[in-house]
Design a protein around this motif. Structure first.
Motif, mmCIF file in Angstrom:
data_model
loop_
_atom_site.group_PDB
_atom_site.id
_atom_site.type_symbol
_atom_site.label_atom_id
_atom_site.label_comp_id
_atom_site.label_asym_id
_atom_site.label_seq_id
_atom_site.Cartn_x
_atom_site.Cartn_y
_atom_site.Cartn_z
ATOM 1 N N LEU A 1 -10.174 -8.053 -1.995
ATOM 2 C CA LEU A 1 -9.845 -7.594 -3.340
ATOM 3 C C LEU A 1 -8.345 -7.689 -3.585
ATOM 4 C CD1 LEU A 1 -10.722 -6.245 -5.992
ATOM 5 C CD2 LEU A 1 -10.470 -4.024 -4.840
ATOM 6 N N PHE A 2 -7.550 -7.312 -2.593
ATOM 7 C CA PHE A 2 -6.104 -7.390 -2.715
ATOM 8 C C PHE A 2 -5.649 -8.829 -2.915
ATOM 9 C CE2 PHE A 2 -2.150 -8.110 -0.157
ATOM 10 C CZ PHE A 2 -1.254 -7.644 -1.104
ATOM 11 N N GLU A 3 -6.164 -9.722 -2.119
ATOM 12 C CA GLU A 3 -5.754 -11.124 -2.217
ATOM 13 C C GLU A 3 -6.145 -11.732 -3.558
ATOM 14 O OE1 GLU A 3 -7.553 -12.815 1.217
ATOM 15 O OE2 GLU A 3 -5.994 -12.097 2.598
ATOM 16 N N GLN A 4 -7.258 -11.289 -4.127
ATOM 17 C CA GLN A 4 -7.688 -11.786 -5.429
ATOM 18 C C GLN A 4 -6.857 -11.195 -6.562
ATOM 19 O OE1 GLN A 4 -11.807 -10.629 -5.373
ATOM 20 N NE2 GLN A 4 -12.487 -12.505 -4.346
ATOM 21 N N SER A 5 -6.421 -9.947 -6.395
ATOM 22 C CA SER A 5 -5.734 -9.233 -7.474
ATOM 23 C C SER A 5 -4.227 -9.430 -7.469
ATOM 24 C CB SER A 5 -6.033 -7.734 -7.378
ATOM 25 O OG SER A 5 -7.416 -7.476 -7.391
ATOM 26 N N ARG A 6 -3.662 -9.668 -6.300
ATOM 27 C CA ARG A 6 -2.201 -9.695 -6.166
ATOM 28 C C ARG A 6 -1.505 -10.695 -7.085
ATOM 29 N NH1 ARG A 6 1.622 -11.579 -1.276
ATOM 30 N NH2 ARG A 6 3.337 -10.096 -1.544
ATOM 31 N N PRO A 7 -2.049 -11.911 -7.316
ATOM 32 C CA PRO A 7 -1.349 -12.847 -8.212
ATOM 33 C C PRO A 7 -1.165 -12.324 -9.634
ATOM 34 C CG PRO A 7 -2.962 -14.009 -6.872
ATOM 35 C CD PRO A 7 -3.213 -12.546 -6.659
ATOM 36 N N ALA A 8 -1.971 -11.349 -10.043
ATOM 37 C CA ALA A 8 -1.861 -10.800 -11.395
ATOM 38 C C ALA A 8 -0.878 -9.640 -11.472
ATOM 39 C CB ALA A 8 -3.231 -10.349 -11.888
ATOM 40 N N THR A 9 -0.305 -9.228 -10.329
ATOM 41 C CA THR A 9 0.646 -8.121 -10.320
ATOM 42 C C THR A 9 2.071 -8.653 -10.306
ATOM 43 O OG1 THR A 9 0.654 -7.945 -7.897
ATOM 44 C CG2 THR A 9 -0.994 -6.658 -9.104
ATOM 45 N N VAL A 10 3.007 -7.801 -10.743
ATOM 46 C CA VAL A 10 4.401 -8.233 -10.847
ATOM 47 C C VAL A 10 5.338 -7.117 -10.415
ATOM 48 C CG1 VAL A 10 3.907 -9.805 -12.765
ATOM 49 C CG2 VAL A 10 4.614 -7.450 -13.259
ATOM 50 N N GLN A 11 6.533 -7.520 -10.072
ATOM 51 C CA GLN A 11 7.624 -6.577 -9.867
ATOM 52 C C GLN A 11 8.433 -6.535 -11.159
ATOM 53 O OE1 GLN A 11 10.236 -6.225 -6.138
ATOM 54 N NE2 GLN A 11 11.547 -7.393 -7.523
ATOM 55 N N VAL A 12 8.775 -5.333 -11.624
ATOM 56 C CA VAL A 12 9.516 -5.164 -12.875
ATOM 57 C C VAL A 12 10.895 -4.601 -12.565
ATOM 58 C CG1 VAL A 12 9.587 -4.027 -15.119
ATOM 59 C CG2 VAL A 12 7.379 -4.757 -14.158
ATOM 60 N N GLU A 13 11.933 -5.352 -12.947
ATOM 61 C CA GLU A 13 13.300 -4.870 -12.812
ATOM 62 C C GLU A 13 13.825 -4.447 -14.182
ATOM 63 O OE1 GLU A 13 16.079 -6.705 -9.853
ATOM 64 O OE2 GLU A 13 14.691 -8.376 -10.092
ATOM 65 N N SER A 14 14.424 -3.267 -14.222
ATOM 66 C CA SER A 14 14.957 -2.700 -15.457
ATOM 67 C C SER A 14 16.439 -2.411 -15.257
ATOM 68 C CB SER A 14 14.198 -1.405 -15.798
ATOM 69 O OG SER A 14 14.770 -0.749 -16.895
ATOM 70 N N VAL A 15 17.284 -2.918 -16.156
ATOM 71 C CA VAL A 15 18.735 -2.817 -15.988
ATOM 72 C C VAL A 15 19.381 -2.357 -17.290
ATOM 73 C CG1 VAL A 15 20.862 -4.107 -15.506
ATOM 74 C CG2 VAL A 15 18.769 -4.629 -14.244
ATOM 75 N N ASP A 16 20.358 -1.469 -17.182
ATOM 76 C CA ASP A 16 21.206 -1.098 -18.314
ATOM 77 C C ASP A 16 22.655 -1.332 -17.892
ATOM 78 O OD1 ASP A 16 22.655 -0.044 -20.358
ATOM 79 O OD2 ASP A 16 21.563 1.843 -20.482
ATOM 80 N N PRO A 17 23.228 -2.495 -18.230
ATOM 81 C CA PRO A 17 24.594 -2.805 -17.787
ATOM 82 C C PRO A 17 25.617 -1.805 -18.285
ATOM 83 C CG PRO A 17 23.480 -4.771 -18.604
ATOM 84 C CD PRO A 17 22.613 -3.603 -18.970
ATOM 85 N N SER A 18 25.409 -1.220 -19.461
ATOM 86 C CA SER A 18 26.397 -0.297 -20.013
ATOM 87 C C SER A 18 26.517 0.974 -19.185
ATOM 88 C CB SER A 18 26.041 0.065 -21.453
ATOM 89 O OG SER A 18 24.847 0.839 -21.512
ATOM 90 N N ARG A 19 25.444 1.320 -18.447
ATOM 91 C CA ARG A 19 25.472 2.523 -17.619
ATOM 92 C C ARG A 19 25.529 2.188 -16.136
ATOM 93 N NH1 ARG A 19 20.732 5.277 -17.938
ATOM 94 N NH2 ARG A 19 21.725 7.267 -17.452
ATOM 95 N N ASN A 20 25.639 0.879 -15.822
ATOM 96 C CA ASN A 20 25.696 0.433 -14.433
ATOM 97 C C ASN A 20 24.515 0.969 -13.639
ATOM 98 O OD1 ASN A 20 26.962 -1.067 -12.387
ATOM 99 N ND2 ASN A 20 27.818 0.800 -11.489
ATOM 100 N N SER A 21 23.322 0.897 -14.245
ATOM 101 C CA SER A 21 22.136 1.451 -13.600
ATOM 102 C C SER A 21 21.003 0.428 -13.593
ATOM 103 C CB SER A 21 21.678 2.720 -14.320
ATOM 104 O OG SER A 21 21.314 2.430 -15.658
ATOM 105 N N ALA A 22 20.155 0.544 -12.601
ATOM 106 C CA ALA A 22 19.037 -0.378 -12.475
ATOM 107 C C ALA A 22 17.949 0.244 -11.619
ATOM 108 C CB ALA A 22 19.497 -1.700 -11.842
ATOM 109 N N GLY A 23 16.766 -0.296 -11.712
ATOM 110 C CA GLY A 23 15.663 0.188 -10.899
ATOM 111 C C GLY A 23 14.530 -0.804 -10.864
ATOM 112 N N ILE A 24 13.586 -0.556 -9.962
ATOM 113 C CA ILE A 24 12.457 -1.458 -9.771
ATOM 114 C C ILE A 24 11.158 -0.681 -9.791
ATOM 115 C CG2 ILE A 24 11.275 -2.916 -8.074
ATOM 116 C CD1 ILE A 24 13.887 -4.100 -7.320
ATOM 117 N N GLY A 25 10.175 -1.233 -10.468
ATOM 118 C CA GLY A 25 8.819 -0.710 -10.453
ATOM 119 C C GLY A 25 7.843 -1.862 -10.334
#
Length: 353
Positions: free
Chosen positions: A48-72
């Motif tokens: 199930l994991f191998e079938q589902s994994r291609p549809a998942t993504v890593q999301v990077e969120s950045v706000d340069p004005s606040r020098n902040s970033a994170g990953i979900g």
């Protein structure tokens, strides 16, 4: 969410960062503690994991004005590049990048969100078709095995397996989404926004927050349920941006319940917010960060008593954006009142995650 390689800063708080209400012991956004690695996957879950994994993504969120970033995390729900994730993953950013297991990365924009439900919809700048997960059309069943896919522990879109323990969990905090799926899957930072997948390979939820024990281990994990065609999903697909109402306050989560009269203690007032314009005051601390004086104590909203931050948040959200409210508060032992017009959380940058 873990620290992004784009910038060294970490978005320490995600879900509900515009206020810091009293926490139920062990409650946290799914962005704060390490996890225990899962046991080896059974063969059917590995498939199930191998079938589902291609549809998942890593999301990077950045706000340069606040020098902040994170990953979900997140997952495609259409071949055209629509991605579901947790709202708290993207609410603090202005630039977004989505990366897939195929090694491709795409710019993305937030096209819809429901802040109260902690779910957002991204649309990527790229041509499909993209592999995607179908949303469930049936009610989840307590006891069934579920699979999450996320980025915690420094891993890239790896599996976390558990059981579904409940269908309508109470969050214990007014600024966390209500009515979530409760699971035993060992989720942690970086898994926020990822899918919860049932045995049929359909997405039944979006990872939102966790509860931890005194040792820092994940005790329970929670996901916002998503069902094909329900009001939440249809609102996102229609492009609705549904924010929550705020006054512009960060509340004290340490001294709650210690004041007489009881109320929501103001720790900090956001710059350029309705609360700032109304003259509300936060707590004072010395150079070493020691508390010198408590801030204003909000005791009522439109004449109705509030005894703590959760009750204050509930009252404000129940009124809605654009509506004027009367705040009763105590300062230096004297009762005062202020009138403010509630605004959307996203309109107060000083409260962004």
């Amino acid at each position: 969410m873990r620290a992004s390689p784009w910038l060294p800063a970490l978005l320490l708080l995600a879900l509900g960062a515009y206020l810091l209400p009293p926490r139920e012991p062990g409650a946290s956004a799914a962005t704060t503690v390490p996890r225990t690695l899962p046991d080896p996957l059974p063969a059917e879950t590995r498939t199930l994991f191998e079938q589902s994994r291609p549809a998942t993504v890593q999301v990077e969120s950045v706000d340069p004005s606040r020098n902040s970033a994170g990953i979900g995390a997140g997952f495609f729900i259409s071949a055209q590049g629509q991605v579901l994730t947790a709202y708290h993953v993207v609410s603090g950013g202005t630039l977004f990048q989505v990366s897939t297991v195929s090694g491709r990365s795409y710019r993305a924009r937030v096209t819809a969100f429901n802040a109260a439900a902690d779910v957002a919809l991204l649309t990527i700048e790229g041509r499909g078709p993209f592999p995607f997960l179908k949303l469930t059309t049936r009610a989840p069943r307590v006891g069934e095995t579920v699979l999450a896919i996320g980025n915690s522990g420094g891993e890239y879109l790896q599996p976390r397996r558990g059981q579904l323990l409940g269908l309508d969990a109470a969050a214990g905090r007014a600024d966390f989404p209500q009515g979530t799926l409760e699971m035993s899957a060992p989720l942690a930072p970086g898994d926020s926004g990822g899918p919860i997948i049932d045995g049929n390979g359909q997405a039944i939820g979006v990872v939102s927050y966790i509860r931890i024990d005194e040792s820092g281990r994940t005790r329970r994990s929670y996901a916002v349920p998503v069902v094909a065609g329900n009001d939440l999903v249809e609102g996102l697909l229609a492009g609705r941006k549904q924010d929550v109402a705020v006054v512009g306050l960060v509340l004290d989560d340490i001294h709650s319940g210690l004041t007489d009269p009881p109320g929501a203690i103001v720790s900090r007032v956001a710059r350029n917010s309705p609360a700032a314009r109304a003259g509300l005051r936060g707590s004072r601390v010395d150079r070493d960060g020691n508390l010198v004086e408590l801030g204003d104590i909000i005791t009522s909203v439109n004449g109705r008593p509030v005894r703590n931050a959760d009750e204050f948040i509930t009252a404000v959200r129940g009124v809605g954006v654009g509506v004027a409210v009367r705040l009763g508060y105590v300062r230096d032992g004297k009762t005062r009142e202020a009138s403010v017009v509630l605004v959307a959380r996203a309109s107060v940058p000083d409260l962004r995650n």
